[in-house]
Scaffold this motif. Structure first.
Motif, PDB file in Angstrom:
ATOM      1  N   PRO A  16      38.702  53.479  53.744  1.00  0.00           N
ATOM      2  CA  PRO A  16      39.675  53.980  52.676  1.00  0.00           C
ATOM      3  C   PRO A  16      39.223  53.781  51.280  1.00  0.00           C
ATOM      4  O   PRO A  16      38.352  52.972  51.068  1.00  0.00           O
ATOM      5  N   CYS A  17      39.760  54.584  50.449  1.00  0.00           N
ATOM      6  CA  CYS A  17      39.265  54.540  49.076  1.00  0.00           C
ATOM      7  C   CYS A  17      40.723  54.680  48.244  1.00  0.00           C
ATOM      8  O   CYS A  17      41.594  55.550  48.822  1.00  0.00           O
ATOM      9  N   PHE A  18      40.782  54.469  47.039  1.00  0.00           N
ATOM     10  CA  PHE A  18      41.863  54.431  46.374  1.00  0.00           C
ATOM     11  C   PHE A  18      41.843  54.679  45.067  1.00  0.00           C
ATOM     12  O   PHE A  18      40.872  54.108  44.406  1.00  0.00           O
ATOM     13  N   ARG A  19      42.576  55.788  44.509  1.00  0.00           N
ATOM     14  CA  ARG A  19      42.217  56.286  43.149  1.00  0.00           C
ATOM     15  C   ARG A  19      43.773  56.464  42.522  1.00  0.00           C
ATOM     16  O   ARG A  19      44.494  57.023  43.111  1.00  0.00           O
ATOM     17  N   ALA A  20      43.952  55.836  41.269  1.00  0.00           N
ATOM     18  CA  ALA A  20      45.009  56.174  40.581  1.00  0.00           C
ATOM     19  C   ALA A  20      45.445  57.552  40.138  1.00  0.00           C
ATOM     20  O   ALA A  20      46.632  57.847  39.996  1.00  0.00           O
ATOM     21  N   GLU A  21      44.287  58.398  39.938  1.00  0.00           N
ATOM     22  CA  GLU A  21      44.492  59.628  39.635  1.00  0.00           C
ATOM     23  C   GLU A  21      45.280  59.742  38.179  1.00  0.00           C
ATOM     24  O   GLU A  21      46.103  60.672  38.151  1.00  0.00           O
ATOM     25  N   ALA A  22      44.854  58.962  37.398  1.00  0.00           N
ATOM     26  CA  ALA A  22      45.629  58.869  36.138  1.00  0.00           C
ATOM     27  C   ALA A  22      45.745  59.972  35.265  1.00  0.00           C
ATOM     28  O   ALA A  22      46.564  60.464  34.695  1.00  0.00           O
ATOM     29  N   GLY A  23      44.458  60.807  35.282  1.00  0.00           N
ATOM     30  CA  GLY A  23      44.196  62.044  34.673  1.00  0.00           C
ATOM     31  C   GLY A  23      44.722  63.304  35.387  1.00  0.00           C
ATOM     32  O   GLY A  23      44.238  64.277  35.172  1.00  0.00           O
ATOM     33  N   ALA A  24      45.282  63.083  36.629  1.00  0.00           N
ATOM     34  CA  ALA A  24      45.717  64.351  37.495  1.00  0.00           C
ATOM     35  C   ALA A  24      47.117  64.554  37.627  1.00  0.00           C
ATOM     36  O   ALA A  24      47.443  65.347  38.542  1.00  0.00           O
ATOM     37  N   ALA A  25      47.966  64.171  36.444  1.00  0.00           N
ATOM     38  CA  ALA A  25      49.282  64.707  36.411  1.00  0.00           C
ATOM     39  C   ALA A  25      49.431  66.010  36.689  1.00  0.00           C
ATOM     40  O   ALA A  25      48.838  67.010  35.877  1.00  0.00           O
ATOM     41  N   GLY A  26      50.251  66.624  37.580  1.00  0.00           N
ATOM     42  CA  GLY A  26      50.428  68.069  37.417  1.00  0.00           C
ATOM     43  C   GLY A  26      49.643  68.678  38.532  1.00  0.00           C
ATOM     44  O   GLY A  26      49.678  69.771  39.023  1.00  0.00           O
ATOM     45  N   LYS A  27      48.358  68.244  39.077  1.00  0.00           N
ATOM     46  CA  LYS A  27      47.411  68.887  39.784  1.00  0.00           C
ATOM     47  C   LYS A  27      47.463  68.424  41.070  1.00  0.00           C
ATOM     48  O   LYS A  27      47.445  67.392  41.422  1.00  0.00           O
ATOM     49  N   ASP A  28      47.694  69.584  42.007  1.00  0.00           N
ATOM     50  CA  ASP A  28      47.606  69.318  43.544  1.00  0.00           C
ATOM     51  C   ASP A  28      48.437  68.402  44.147  1.00  0.00           C
ATOM     52  O   ASP A  28      48.460  67.508  44.612  1.00  0.00           O
ATOM     53  N   THR A  29      49.939  68.833  43.319  1.00  0.00           N
ATOM     54  CA  THR A  29      50.783  67.667  43.920  1.00  0.00           C
ATOM     55  C   THR A  29      51.399  67.762  45.252  1.00  0.00           C
ATOM     56  O   THR A  29      51.918  66.867  45.954  1.00  0.00           O
ATOM     57  N   ARG A  30      51.166  68.928  45.871  1.00  0.00           N
ATOM     58  CA  ARG A  30      51.620  69.254  47.173  1.00  0.00           C
ATOM     59  C   ARG A  30      50.155  68.842  48.074  1.00  0.00           C
ATOM     60  O   ARG A  30      49.266  69.437  47.572  1.00  0.00           O
ATOM     61  N   GLY A  31      50.535  68.542  49.086  1.00  0.00           N
ATOM     62  CA  GLY A  31      49.336  68.324  50.152  1.00  0.00           C
ATOM     63  C   GLY A  31      48.558  67.071  49.949  1.00  0.00           C
ATOM     64  O   GLY A  31      48.702  66.069  49.266  1.00  0.00           O
ATOM     65  N   MET A  32      47.323  67.131  50.730  1.00  0.00           N
ATOM     66  CA  MET A  32      46.316  65.970  50.889  1.00  0.00           C
ATOM     67  C   MET A  32      45.211  66.234  49.866  1.00  0.00           C
ATOM     68  O   MET A  32      44.235  65.483  49.999  1.00  0.00           O
ATOM     69  N   ILE A  33      45.139  67.097  49.023  1.00  0.00           N
ATOM     70  CA  ILE A  33      43.859  67.319  48.277  1.00  0.00           C
ATOM     71  C   ILE A  33      43.731  65.982  47.274  1.00  0.00           C
ATOM     72  O   ILE A  33      42.496  65.874  47.099  1.00  0.00           O
ATOM     73  N   ARG A  34      44.734  65.744  46.789  1.00  0.00           N
ATOM     74  CA  ARG A  34      44.400  64.611  45.641  1.00  0.00           C
ATOM     75  C   ARG A  34      45.294  63.547  46.011  1.00  0.00           C
ATOM     76  O   ARG A  34      46.596  63.522  45.482  1.00  0.00           O
ATOM     77  N   GLN A  35      45.000  62.458  46.509  1.00  0.00           N
ATOM     78  CA  GLN A  35      45.839  61.257  47.315  1.00  0.00           C
ATOM     79  C   GLN A  35      45.259  60.023  46.390  1.00  0.00           C
ATOM     80  O   GLN A  35      44.272  59.878  46.077  1.00  0.00           O
ATOM     81  N   HIS A  36      46.313  58.991  46.402  1.00  0.00           N
ATOM     82  CA  HIS A  36      46.032  57.656  45.909  1.00  0.00           C
ATOM     83  C   HIS A  36      45.144  57.079  47.012  1.00  0.00           C
ATOM     84  O   HIS A  36      44.404  55.921  46.688  1.00  0.00           O
ATOM     85  N   GLN A  37      45.387  57.333  48.272  1.00  0.00           N
ATOM     86  CA  GLN A  37      44.620  56.584  49.495  1.00  0.00           C
ATOM     87  C   GLN A  37      44.058  57.674  50.217  1.00  0.00           C
ATOM     88  O   GLN A  37      44.762  58.650  50.535  1.00  0.00           O
TER      89      GLN A  37
END
Length: 425
Positions: free
Chosen positions: A259-280
């Motif tokens: 498992p990998c974990f990313r806050a995606e702090a700079g990804a606001a509004g990007k790929d909000t639907r689906g599994m492309i950009r997940q926290h886990q």
């Protein structure tokens, strides 16, 4: 981490490398900080040498019964002892200031990396496969998954919030099968050693692979000061930290599915639907520890290893060489593999393969010794996705979808799916 000695000897080359990254010259500032540090070291060494010499002279003066000289020398030694802690603190502060500056500076690109500002300036390296033709309008993975009742973002939001997903039934098994296929391929065919590493690590481990200090906001941290790994690159690369590896054990090739974990702090509004950009998310990582002479060939080999698993799945993809403006912080050269997603009608990144030179090794103090037993220098490190399992699931779903919304299981996954050939509602 850069070598300040190299910067002193090659200030113009260093600044040219930074300029290709879009950064201002820094060699002058760094050299000035280093000169201050070195001057303080010299001052401290001279004080220590004088203290030791004066201590000997005290004994000589007393042997001659020259009490006046002995008393003067004793006063000098006492004064030096009193002043040296402040000198030591000043030297440590100067060294820390230099280290702080060096830790914030990205790696320098190799000469053959294309110049550019962002992803639009990346250069296509090669392609594999072709786009498929569909007798219907292909759907995106989240529409397919939700219609199947096996991909639930609302349920995940109740548990954890946005950018999480609950997979069930066939899709959950399909994701697990992809990870197993990738691991089996890399261990059985590509010579990588499977590792099951910790996914909670300490500050110095994150510093070693350059997630810290610059990218702290992109990470998740626990309340007891562990970090959740953003990629298995972090623990795998750090397996050689603070060690000297025998040259005949290199290249060392390691792989893990974690498992990998990313806050995606700079990804606001990007790929909000689906599994492309997940926290886990789940990813199979490839890491190589190599000698400087092996590193570039190992980079190409790693890329081919990552490509192989996509070829087994018969997924259309392209490889691009990232330009200087789109490279990662620790990289000297990066290839991205972008898989074709019919539902999105575009290529999306599924793997990045980077060669980092000795940049990470200096931060980890990871070196190697030759057959003669002598330490030859720092190892070179490489990392790549082999590949991102969640994004591979997306690619399989969109590529192998049928008009009724079902998903055909690729032949390469048949042995992992227990006889299931089609995932249907």
């Amino acid at each position: 981490m850069h070598d300040i000695r190299w910067i002193r000897d090659n200030p113009d080359a260093f600044d040219r490398g930074l300029a290709r990254r879009g950064l201002e010259p820094l060699a002058g500032k760094l050299i000035s900080l280093d000169e201050t540090r070195r001057a303080l070291i010299t001052k401290l060494e001279q004080a220590l040498a004088r203290r030791n010499a004066a201590s000997k002279e005290i004994g000589q003066a007393k042997a001659k019964k020259d009490e006046t000289t002995a008393q003067k020398l004793m006063a000098e030694v006492a004064e030096l002892k009193e002043s040296m802690p402040a000198m030591e603190a000043e030297e440590k502060a100067a060294s820390a200031a230099l280290e702080k500056e060096l830790a914030q500076i990205p790696n320098l690109p190799l000469d053959d990396v294309p110049d550019g500002k962002d992803e639009h300036d990346n250069v296509e390296y090669r392609t594999w496969g072709k786009k498929r033709n569909y007798a219907f309008a292909p759907k995106q993975h989240f529409d397919l998954g939700e219609a199947l009742g096996q991909m639930d973002f609302e349920l995940a939001a109740k548990l954890s919030g946005a950018r999480f997903v609950v997979l069930q039934k066939g899709l959950a098994r399909l994701e697990r099968a992809l990870g197993q296929l990738f691991l089996d391929t890399h261990t059985e065919e590509h010579g990588y050693t499977e590792v099951n590493p910790p996914i909670l690590v300490r500050d110095d481990v994150m510093f070693g692979t350059a997630q810290l200090p610059k990218f702290a906001e992109d990470q998740f941290r626990t309340t007891n000061e562990f970090w959740l790994i953003p990629t298995a690159e972090v623990p795998l690369t750090n397996l050689v930290r603070e060690s000297i590896v025998d040259e005949d054990k290199l290249p060392m090739r390691l792989t893990a599915c974690t498992p990998c974990f990313r806050a995606e702090a700079g990804a606001a509004g990007k790929d909000t639907r689906g599994m492309i950009r997940q926290h886990q998310f789940t990813k199979v990582e490839l890491v190589s520890i190599a000698t400087p002479e092996q590193a570039l060939a190992e980079h190409e080999r790693m890329l081919e290893s990552a490509e192989k698993v996509l070829q087994k799945l018969d997924l259309h993809y392209r490889v691009v060489t990232l330009c200087t403006g789109d490279m990662g912080f620790a990289s000297r050269k990066t290839y991205d593999i972008e898989v074709w997603l019919p539902g999105q009608n575009m290529f999306r990144e599924i793997s990045s393969c980077s060669v980092c030179g000795d940049f990470q090794a200096r931060r980890m103090n990871a070196r190697y010794r030759g057959k003669d037993g002598k330490v030859k220098g720092y190892v070179h490190t490489l990392n790549g996705s082999g590949v991102a399992v969640g994004r591979a699931l997306i690619a399989v779903m969109e590529t192998y979808q049928q008009a009724d919304g079902s998903i055909v299981v690729p032949d390469a996954l048949a042995s992992y799916m227990g006889g299931v050939k089609v995932i249907a509602k």
